[in-house]
Design a protein around this motif. Structure first.
Motif, PDB file in Angstrom:
ATOM      1  N   ARG A   1      -1.447   1.103   7.184  1.00 37.28           N
ATOM      2  CA  ARG A   1      -0.662   1.258   8.413  1.00 37.28           C
ATOM      3  C   ARG A   1      -1.607   1.389   9.623  1.00 37.28           C
ATOM      4  NH1 ARG A   1       4.770   2.703   8.106  1.00 37.28           N
ATOM      5  NH2 ARG A   1       5.567   2.436   5.993  1.00 37.28           N
TER       6      ARG A   1
ATOM      7  N   ARG B   1      -8.334  -5.136   2.127  1.00 35.89           N
ATOM      8  CA  ARG B   1      -8.156  -4.359   0.898  1.00 35.89           C
ATOM      9  C   ARG B   1      -9.497  -3.844   0.380  1.00 35.89           C
ATOM     10  NH1 ARG B   1      -3.179  -4.346  -0.257  1.00 35.89           N
ATOM     11  NH2 ARG B   1      -3.571  -2.938  -1.975  1.00 35.89           N
TER      12      ARG B   1
ATOM     13  N   ASP C   1      -1.213  -0.612  -5.665  1.00 36.59           N
ATOM     14  CA  ASP C   1      -2.204  -1.151  -6.605  1.00 36.59           C
ATOM     15  C   ASP C   1      -3.080  -0.045  -7.186  1.00 36.59           C
ATOM     16  OD1 ASP C   1      -3.382  -0.390  -4.241  1.00 36.59           O
ATOM     17  OD2 ASP C   1      -4.874  -1.994  -4.250  1.00 36.59           O
TER      18      ASP C   1
ATOM     19  N   ASP D   1       4.619  -7.731  -0.663  1.00 37.60           N
ATOM     20  CA  ASP D   1       3.691  -6.848  -1.385  1.00 37.60           C
ATOM     21  C   ASP D   1       3.584  -7.228  -2.863  1.00 37.60           C
ATOM     22  OD1 ASP D   1       3.522  -5.538   1.042  1.00 37.60           O
ATOM     23  OD2 ASP D   1       4.744  -3.819   0.444  1.00 37.60           O
TER      24      ASP D   1
ATOM     25  N   ARG E   1       1.720 -11.257  -3.082  1.00 38.57           N
ATOM     26  CA  ARG E   1       0.398 -11.609  -2.541  1.00 38.57           C
ATOM     27  C   ARG E   1      -0.578 -11.874  -3.700  1.00 38.57           C
ATOM     28  NH1 ARG E   1      -0.134  -5.529  -0.695  1.00 38.57           N
ATOM     29  NH2 ARG E   1      -1.008  -4.666  -2.602  1.00 38.57           N
TER      30      ARG E   1
END
Ligand code: DC
Length: 234
Positions: free
Chosen positions: A39, A108, A130, A183, A186
């Motif tokens: 975020r 990420r 994840d 989400d 991807r």
């Protein structure tokens, strides 16, 4: 008691953060809300006027961005370039930007390195998409929370209304469905339930019922730790 890691994954509004907060308090361990980090990245892109989907622009932008997590009085605060953005990152446009930017591998990699560093030195509960599959694949305890999208939208709307954000149920539901799809489809570390994770459907649960289900699944080792906090958990 040996150090242990608890991974909680699931889609938006499935009850992960409420559960992780209670669990961390009860067990006296650290809770890291990893979504807050994506975020903050999404907010940075919005503030800089950069598309959160454009890796060629986002990568150099984040190289010059300072994102820090601090734990103050038992709760997590997040700072973006020195400014506390803990409240700002909850706005609906930031939710969408967070989902968009989180599909970029360079983002990420940077966030996961920070998450693993925080988790390396102590017992932790992390929630996200994840955690069990990628961030902490060796976590001793893995959970996957689900709930009906309509119930999740209802919960999210209540949270947003309580924080003074004006929106509608239909807008919130559309945002949830957009993020669910993005989400979980991807290419890099998508949301998925890993083998061995305990799945809990929270649609009809109160937060207490979900916490009880998790404590039962954690079993007597952790249950004994609960006993130390004055509550019998198993
Ligand atoms: O948990 P949250 O709704 O605050 O997360 C915001 C977004 O960040 C979510 O739509 C997907 C992304 N996210 C992620 O990709 N991996 C995580 N571990 C946590 C969040």
């Amino acid at each position: 008691m040996q150090k242990f890691q608890i991974a909680i994954d699931g889609p938006s509004g499935s009850g992960k953060s409420t559960l992780a907060k209670s669990l961390s308090k009860l067990l006296g361990i650290l809770y890291l809300d990893t979504g807050a980090m994506y975020r903050a990245c999404g907010l940075k892109a919005l503030l800089a006027g950069v598309s959160p989907k454009d890796e060629t622009l986002v990568k150099p932008l984040l190289e010059q961005t300072d994102i820090r997590i601090r734990f103050e009085n038992g709760s997590q605060r997040i700072y973006l370039d020195g400014v506390d953005v803990t409240a700002d990152i909850r706005k609906p446009d930031v939710s969408v930007a967070a989902s968009d930017i989180s599909s970029l591998p360079s983002v990420r990699q940077k966030m996961v390195a920070m998450q693993r560093e925080i988790a390396s030195s102590q017992s932790v509960v992390l929630d996200g998409r994840d955690i069990g599959s990628y961030v902490l694949p060796d976590a001793e305890y893995k959970f996957f929370l689900t709930a009906d999208p309509k119930e999740r939208a209802k919960r999210r709307l209540e949270e947003l209304s309580a924080s003074g954000t004006t929106t509608t149920y239909d807008e919130v539901l559309a945002g949830i469905l957009y993020r669910d799809h993005q989400d979980s489809t991807r290419a890099f570390a998508p949301l998925r339930k890993v083998e061995g994770a305990v799945e809990i459907d929270t649609t009809h649960n109160t937060p207490e019922q979900t916490l009880d289900a998790i404590l039962r699944a954690l079993g007597p080792d952790i249950g004994n730790e609960c006993g130390k906090s004055g509550k019998s958990c198993v």
